[in-house]
Design a protein around this motif. Structure first.
Motif, PDB file in Angstrom:
ATOM      1  N   ILE A   4       0.747  -1.220   0.006  1.00  0.00           N
ATOM      2  CA  ILE A   4       0.000   0.112   0.135  1.00  0.00           C
ATOM      3  C   ILE A   4       0.886   1.079  -0.218  1.00  0.00           C
ATOM      4  O   ILE A   4       0.413   2.380   0.172  1.00  0.00           O
ATOM      5  CB  ILE A   4      -1.054  -0.047   1.360  1.00  0.00           C
ATOM      6  CG1 ILE A   4      -0.276  -0.211   2.535  1.00  0.00           C
ATOM      7  CG2 ILE A   4      -2.050  -1.005   1.300  1.00  0.00           C
ATOM      8  CD1 ILE A   4      -1.071   0.266   3.787  1.00  0.00           C
ATOM      9  N   ILE A   6       2.615   4.109  -1.676  1.00  0.00           N
ATOM     10  CA  ILE A   6       2.213   4.859  -2.873  1.00  0.00           C
ATOM     11  C   ILE A   6       3.414   5.424  -3.250  1.00  0.00           C
ATOM     12  O   ILE A   6       3.875   5.637  -4.615  1.00  0.00           O
ATOM     13  CB  ILE A   6       1.329   6.066  -2.676  1.00  0.00           C
ATOM     14  CG1 ILE A   6      -0.157   5.648  -2.375  1.00  0.00           C
ATOM     15  CG2 ILE A   6       1.231   7.027  -3.809  1.00  0.00           C
ATOM     16  CD1 ILE A   6      -1.287   6.475  -2.080  1.00  0.00           C
ATOM     17  N   ILE A 117      -6.598   6.594  -4.202  1.00  0.00           N
ATOM     18  CA  ILE A 117      -5.474   6.062  -4.389  1.00  0.00           C
ATOM     19  C   ILE A 117      -4.791   6.121  -5.752  1.00  0.00           C
ATOM     20  O   ILE A 117      -3.644   6.577  -5.870  1.00  0.00           O
ATOM     21  CB  ILE A 117      -5.197   4.427  -3.981  1.00  0.00           C
ATOM     22  CG1 ILE A 117      -5.513   4.627  -2.438  1.00  0.00           C
ATOM     23  CG2 ILE A 117      -3.814   4.101  -4.100  1.00  0.00           C
ATOM     24  CD1 ILE A 117      -5.556   3.248  -1.732  1.00  0.00           C
ATOM     25  N   GLU A 120      -4.044  10.108  -6.075  1.00  0.00           N
ATOM     26  CA  GLU A 120      -2.749  10.426  -5.046  1.00  0.00           C
ATOM     27  C   GLU A 120      -1.824   9.876  -6.066  1.00  0.00           C
ATOM     28  O   GLU A 120      -0.591  10.594  -6.105  1.00  0.00           O
ATOM     29  CB  GLU A 120      -2.864   9.758  -3.508  1.00  0.00           C
ATOM     30  CG  GLU A 120      -1.753  10.398  -2.841  1.00  0.00           C
ATOM     31  CD  GLU A 120      -2.164   9.771  -1.342  1.00  0.00           C
ATOM     32  OE1 GLU A 120      -2.952   9.551  -1.093  1.00  0.00           O
ATOM     33  OE2 GLU A 120      -0.820  10.169  -0.947  1.00  0.00           O
ATOM     34  N   GLY A 162      -5.635  -0.911  -3.503  1.00  0.00           N
ATOM     35  CA  GLY A 162      -6.526  -0.154  -3.298  1.00  0.00           C
ATOM     36  C   GLY A 162      -7.976  -0.705  -2.919  1.00  0.00           C
ATOM     37  O   GLY A 162      -9.121  -0.010  -2.785  1.00  0.00           O
TER      38      GLY A 162
END
Ligand code: TXA
Ligand code: MG
Length: 314
Positions: A4, A6, A117, A120, A162
């Motif tokens: 997870i 990013i 997500i 982002e 996500g």
């Protein structure tokens, strides 16, 4: 590897790797759309023919002008209403977009995912992401990170998780032909939602004889098991069967499997579930899968499109 992080995902992308990434429609296999190296990797990981172009993904609508020549007014209305969201628009491409991405077409496909997500991740990059659905070419699209890992996990360094996709069907693709709005792929934005903004639309069915048309080859989204559309379920077969229903409970023998897309007959729930259930049955020990088409309304139209393509034997 599923994770997870990013920033980690962004770093892989900056180094021309391709990764799995979540959107609200389906998971994508993403790479830097401005890097020929990354784009070539997408085609090879997915085993996708070069004549099938890729959608580019942007963080928000302000970016669209960088990658297209102009935005016709009808498309602009749709953009204002439905982007971010499960809509892809075909627009005349700017020179910065390579012919590799568009398969030689003068138009580029543009999408702005609404998943927080994806937003982002895209906001952390100074390039757009080219991304087809993250499945091997012709197979069922992935609607969670594990689906991507199951099939492409050993070919890519990272899958950004996500959660399960909220829409579950690929984006609806539209473009202009002269002054006419055309729907090229039925998807997660329903035809009624488009008609609410542009009443006069035509739908161009995809065909295998014209593979350069969006939506592509007829046989697609296809399980490896026999997948049959039926009027009435065969409840006493001699082989082990799987049944996909919509708001219907079947009296089947224990050996068989039934999955209901939505007991409440909610089309959005059915869309969320369809690819997951097709995969579950494809990976189970049933020998054949039976499914009845849904009513041809709302997202039932796009779901039926996928079911028909999955049932094509080619
Ligand atoms: O929801 C979606 O659209 C997902 C997520 C990951 O964004 N993406 C997706 O990509 O479904 P893909 O590659 O599996 O399907 C995109 C379709 C293809 O059938 C392709 O032929 C069409 O879009 N397409 C892409 N660029 C095009 C172009 N320039 N002209 C015509 N068709 C195009
Ligand atoms: Mg696809």
């Amino acid at each position: 590897m599923i994770g997870i992080d990013i920033r980690k995902a962004a770093n892989f992308l900056k180094e021309d790797h391709v990764i799995g990434f979540p959107t609200e429609t389906v998971y994508g296999l993403a790479g830097n759309a401005l890097s020929e190296k990354a784009v070539a990797k997408i085609f090879s990981v997915k085993q996708r023919p070069y004549f099938d172009p890729l959608i580019i993904h942007l963080p928000n609508v302000e970016y669209i002008n960088r990658y297209v020549k102009e935005i016709p007014s009808q498309i602009e209305l749709l953009i204002n209403k439905w982007m971010p969201g499960p809509l892809t628009v075909l627009l005349d491409k700017a020179d910065i977009i390579s012919d590799l991405v568009t398969a030689g077409s003068p138009r580029v496909a543009i999408r702005i995912p609404s998943h927080p997500i994806s937003h982002e991740l895209l906001s952390n990059l100074d390039f757009p992401l080219a991304a087809p659905s993250a499945n091997p070419f012709g197979y069922i699209s992935p609607t969670c990170a594990q689906h991507v890992a199951d099939q492409l996990g050993d070919k890519i360094p990272y899958i950004l998780d996500g959660g399960p996709c909220q829409v579950g069907l690929e984006s609806t693709i539209v473009g202009m032909e002269q002054d006419q709005l055309v729907i090229y792929r039925k998807g997660g934005l329903s035809i009624d939602q488009i008609k609410a903004i542009i009443p006069n639309v035509i739908i161009r069915e995809h065909s295998s004889s014209n593979p350069s048309a969006p939506g592509m080859l007829k046989s697609h989204y296809a399980p490896t098991k026999a997948f049959t559309l039926v009027e009435d379920f065969d409840l006493n077969p001699s082989i082990k069967k799987g049944y996909i229903t919509f708001g219907q409970s079947l009296a089947i023998r224990a050996a068989h499997l039934q999955y209901d897309l939505s007991p409440q007959k909610d089309f959005s729930i059915a869309a969320q579930n369809i690819f997951r259930i097709m995969r579950l049955l494809d990976q189970s020990d049933v020998q054949e899968i039976e499914v009845k088409l849904l009513p041809e309304v709302d997202l039932g139209i796009a779901i039926n499109d996928r079911l028909r393509r999955a049932a094509v034997k080619e």
